[in-house]
Design a protein around this motif. Structure first.
Motif, PDB file in Angstrom:
ATOM      1  N   SER A 129      13.093  12.334  -1.251  1.00  0.00           N
ATOM      2  CA  SER A 129      13.458  13.743  -1.414  1.00  0.00           C
ATOM      3  C   SER A 129      13.398  14.500  -0.093  1.00  0.00           C
ATOM      4  N   LEU A 130      12.494  14.084   0.804  1.00  0.00           N
ATOM      5  CA  LEU A 130      12.357  14.721   2.107  1.00  0.00           C
ATOM      6  C   LEU A 130      13.382  14.226   3.127  1.00  0.00           C
ATOM      7  N   GLY A 131      14.228  13.271   2.718  1.00  0.00           N
ATOM      8  CA  GLY A 131      15.222  12.731   3.636  1.00  0.00           C
ATOM      9  C   GLY A 131      14.676  11.690   4.579  1.00  0.00           C
ATOM     10  N   LYS A 132      13.524  11.107   4.243  1.00  0.00           N
ATOM     11  CA  LYS A 132      12.895  10.111   5.100  1.00  0.00           C
ATOM     12  C   LYS A 132      13.354   8.684   4.787  1.00  0.00           C
ATOM     13  N   VAL A 133      14.215   8.542   3.783  1.00  0.00           N
ATOM     14  CA  VAL A 133      14.726   7.224   3.408  1.00  0.00           C
ATOM     15  C   VAL A 133      16.248   7.239   3.528  1.00  0.00           C
ATOM     16  N   THR A 134      16.788   6.291   4.272  1.00  0.00           N
ATOM     17  CA  THR A 134      18.243   6.186   4.395  1.00  0.00           C
ATOM     18  C   THR A 134      18.689   4.766   4.066  1.00  0.00           C
ATOM     19  N   VAL A 135      19.919   4.654   3.596  1.00  0.00           N
ATOM     20  CA  VAL A 135      20.543   3.355   3.349  1.00  0.00           C
ATOM     21  C   VAL A 135      21.851   3.329   4.117  1.00  0.00           C
ATOM     22  N   ASN A 189       0.803  -1.222   0.000  1.00  0.00           N
ATOM     23  CA  ASN A 189       0.000   0.000   0.000  1.00  0.00           C
ATOM     24  C   ASN A 189       0.842   1.281   0.000  1.00  0.00           C
ATOM     25  N   ILE A 190       1.906   1.292  -0.761  1.00  0.00           N
ATOM     26  CA  ILE A 190       2.703   2.500  -0.941  1.00  0.00           C
ATOM     27  C   ILE A 190       3.069   2.584  -2.417  1.00  0.00           C
ATOM     28  N   SER A 191       3.005   3.777  -2.968  1.00  0.00           N
ATOM     29  CA  SER A 191       3.297   3.954  -4.393  1.00  0.00           C
ATOM     30  C   SER A 191       4.747   4.396  -4.591  1.00  0.00           C
ATOM     31  N   ARG A 192       5.239   4.217  -5.811  1.00  0.00           N
ATOM     32  CA  ARG A 192       6.604   4.662  -6.107  1.00  0.00           C
ATOM     33  C   ARG A 192       6.703   6.179  -5.986  1.00  0.00           C
ATOM     34  N   ASN A 193       5.618   6.869  -6.338  1.00  0.00           N
ATOM     35  CA  ASN A 193       5.617   8.321  -6.221  1.00  0.00           C
ATOM     36  C   ASN A 193       5.759   8.753  -4.761  1.00  0.00           C
ATOM     37  N   GLN A 194       5.068   8.072  -3.859  1.00  0.00           N
ATOM     38  CA  GLN A 194       5.193   8.370  -2.431  1.00  0.00           C
ATOM     39  C   GLN A 194       6.609   8.087  -1.943  1.00  0.00           C
ATOM     40  N   GLN A 245      22.197   4.142   7.070  1.00  0.00           N
ATOM     41  CA  GLN A 245      22.138   5.358   7.891  1.00  0.00           C
ATOM     42  C   GLN A 245      22.640   6.603   7.166  1.00  0.00           C
ATOM     43  N   ASN A 246      22.641   6.565   5.843  1.00  0.00           N
ATOM     44  CA  ASN A 246      23.021   7.721   5.035  1.00  0.00           C
ATOM     45  C   ASN A 246      21.873   8.118   4.112  1.00  0.00           C
ATOM     46  N   ASP A 247      21.703   9.428   3.893  1.00  0.00           N
ATOM     47  CA  ASP A 247      20.690   9.882   2.944  1.00  0.00           C
ATOM     48  C   ASP A 247      21.067   9.414   1.541  1.00  0.00           C
ATOM     49  N   VAL A 248      20.053   9.118   0.736  1.00  0.00           N
ATOM     50  CA  VAL A 248      20.299   8.680  -0.642  1.00  0.00           C
ATOM     51  C   VAL A 248      19.413   9.475  -1.589  1.00  0.00           C
ATOM     52  N   LYS A 249      19.769   9.452  -2.866  1.00  0.00           N
ATOM     53  CA  LYS A 249      18.958  10.096  -3.889  1.00  0.00           C
ATOM     54  C   LYS A 249      17.951   9.097  -4.447  1.00  0.00           C
ATOM     55  N   LYS A 250      16.992   9.643  -5.212  1.00  0.00           N
ATOM     56  CA  LYS A 250      15.913   8.808  -5.731  1.00  0.00           C
ATOM     57  C   LYS A 250      16.399   7.720  -6.685  1.00  0.00           C
ATOM     58  N   ASN A 251      17.543   7.963  -7.317  1.00  0.00           N
ATOM     59  CA  ASN A 251      18.045   6.987  -8.289  1.00  0.00           C
ATOM     60  C   ASN A 251      19.061   6.005  -7.696  1.00  0.00           C
ATOM     61  N   TYR A 252      19.172   5.993  -6.357  1.00  0.00           N
ATOM     62  CA  TYR A 252      20.100   5.065  -5.709  1.00  0.00           C
ATOM     63  C   TYR A 252      19.708   3.622  -6.036  1.00  0.00           C
ATOM     64  N   LYS A 309      18.079  15.446  10.097  1.00  0.00           N
ATOM     65  CA  LYS A 309      17.561  16.081   8.892  1.00  0.00           C
ATOM     66  C   LYS A 309      17.629  17.601   9.043  1.00  0.00           C
ATOM     67  N   TYR A 310      17.959  18.291   7.967  1.00  0.00           N
ATOM     68  CA  TYR A 310      18.121  19.738   8.014  1.00  0.00           C
ATOM     69  C   TYR A 310      16.791  20.413   8.349  1.00  0.00           C
ATOM     70  N   SER A 311      16.836  21.410   9.227  1.00  0.00           N
ATOM     71  CA  SER A 311      15.616  22.079   9.682  1.00  0.00           C
ATOM     72  C   SER A 311      15.859  23.579   9.789  1.00  0.00           C
ATOM     73  N   VAL A 312      14.792  24.362   9.552  1.00  0.00           N
ATOM     74  CA  VAL A 312      14.886  25.825   9.562  1.00  0.00           C
ATOM     75  C   VAL A 312      13.675  26.417  10.281  1.00  0.00           C
ATOM     76  N   THR A 313      13.929  27.271  11.268  1.00  0.00           N
ATOM     77  CA  THR A 313      12.881  27.999  11.981  1.00  0.00           C
ATOM     78  C   THR A 313      13.209  29.484  11.993  1.00  0.00           C
ATOM     79  N   HIS A 314      12.271  30.315  11.534  1.00  0.00           N
ATOM     80  CA  HIS A 314      12.396  31.769  11.622  1.00  0.00           C
ATOM     81  C   HIS A 314      11.606  32.225  12.854  1.00  0.00           C
ATOM     82  N   TYR A 315      12.158  33.168  13.613  1.00  0.00           N
ATOM     83  CA  TYR A 315      11.442  33.645  14.792  1.00  0.00           C
ATOM     84  C   TYR A 315      11.585  35.159  14.932  1.00  0.00           C
TER      85      TYR A 315
END
Length: 333
Positions: free
Chosen positions: A38-44, A27-32, A46-53, A218-224
């Motif tokens: 791309s959001l950094g929610k997938v690691t291999v 129940n998960i699509s390739r698009n998801q 313990q390292n971030d990877v690109k979509k074409n890994y 994961k990289y994060s940004v907060t403006h205050y």
């Protein structure tokens, strides 16, 4: 948080990571998968990877689906609708905007099997004129912590879900939070950045890491910006450009200014108590009793409606938060 872990077998052929995960997760699509990558929610390993890994033998793959409702269809089907009084700020045929109270869990999970926002949403939709409603193909776009109050938008159909998710993915949705923090910020406004991830010493909280640290997150940004100063406390507005778990709470702990009454990040104790007068200590103890959770509220939300119209929603801070601010204005201003 829901994290799926998969180890490729020793005879694994080299294939793209999206194909590999699609094959191993129901129940998960390739698009998801590609969006999560791309959001950094997938690691291999313990390292971030690109979509074409391309997956290799014995690769250790982790995919985090905590902030995006990619859950098993049966989980949604088995949720029992509950009649819960929801503060609905806006609703039409495509979206629903809810003001979530502090203390309400958004999605069912371990220890929170009932009484969540999703249980109430299912009841609301089942008892409305919404035809062919499918909670699995609509529903959550983002979340708020249990004790954070404020605005949440949910989709009422699959098209709206994809339309709104794309805005979160491209960071065009604008979200303003109000927070009360301990101490006196040096700057009137600023930007907090850092790599946010699970604290290896306490898995219930998040921590900020330097890029080269082994527990890099994961990289994060907060403006205050500062709205009001109260000698021992500062009332601020925050706009988040990334939506990481506990982001605002962890960022201000990192600055040395934890959120007022945030028990996980040390905000439930009086800050710099030795520099406070006895009168101030008693006053702050009273405020902690009035506001028994972290002082954080999602006050506004702005995005493009699925009908391609600009939307803006606002809800005032809740009464307990408001009372503490009023008391601080009388004492410290």
């Amino acid at each position: 948080m829901k994290k799926i872990k998969i180890i490729a077998n020793k005879n694994q052929k080299e294939i793209r990571i999206d194909k590999f995960l699609k094959k191993n997760i129901q129940n998960i699509s390739r698009n998801q998968i590609q969006k999560l990558t791309s959001l950094g929610k997938v690691t291999v390993n313990q390292n971030d990877v690109k979509k074409n890994y391309k997956i290799k033998p014995l690769d250790f793959v982790e995919i985090e689906v905590s902030n995006i409702p990619i859950l098993d269809y049966l989980e949604y089907r088995n949720i029992i609708a509950e009649k819960i009084n929801l503060d609905i700020v806006y609703e039409d045929q495509d979206i629903i905007v809810v003001n979530k109270p502090a203390g309400m869990v958004v999605h069912p999970g371990y220890g929170n099997e009932k009484g969540t926002l999703i249980h109430g949403i299912k009841y609301h939709f089942q008892n409305s004129n919404l035809n062919n409603f499918d909670l699995y193909r609509s529903g959550l776009i983002h979340r708020l912590d249990k004790d954070t109050s404020g605005l949440l938008v949910l989709a009422k159909n699959e098209y709206s879900k994809k339309y709104l998710f794309q805005q979160f993915y491209s960071r065009t949705i604008q979200r303003e939070y109000r927070a009360l923090i301990w101490g006196n910020l040096l700057e009137e406004k600023g930007i907090i950045t850092g790599f946010i991830g699970r604290d290896p010493k306490n898995r219930k909280r998040m921590a900020i890491f330097r890029k080269n640290e082994p527990y890099k997150g994961k990289y994060s940004v907060t403006h205050y910006k500062v709205l009001e100063r109260f000698k021992h406390l500062t009332y601020i507005s925050c706009n988040i450009k990334t939506g990481k778990t506990h982001q605002i709470r962890a960022h201000f702990k990192y600055l040395g200014h934890p959120l007022f009454h945030d028990s996980i990040y040390g905000g439930n104790r009086i800050f710099m108590k030795k520099k406070c007068s006895n009168q101030s200590i008693e006053f702050l103890k009273t405020c902690l009793k009035i506001l028994p959770r972290q002082a954080l509220h999602a006050i506004s939300l702005s995005f493009m409606h699925p009908k391609n119209e600009k939307c803006y929603f606002y809800c005032p801070i809740p009464e307990d938060f408001k009372i503490v601010l009023q008391k601080c204005r009388k004492i410290f201003l």
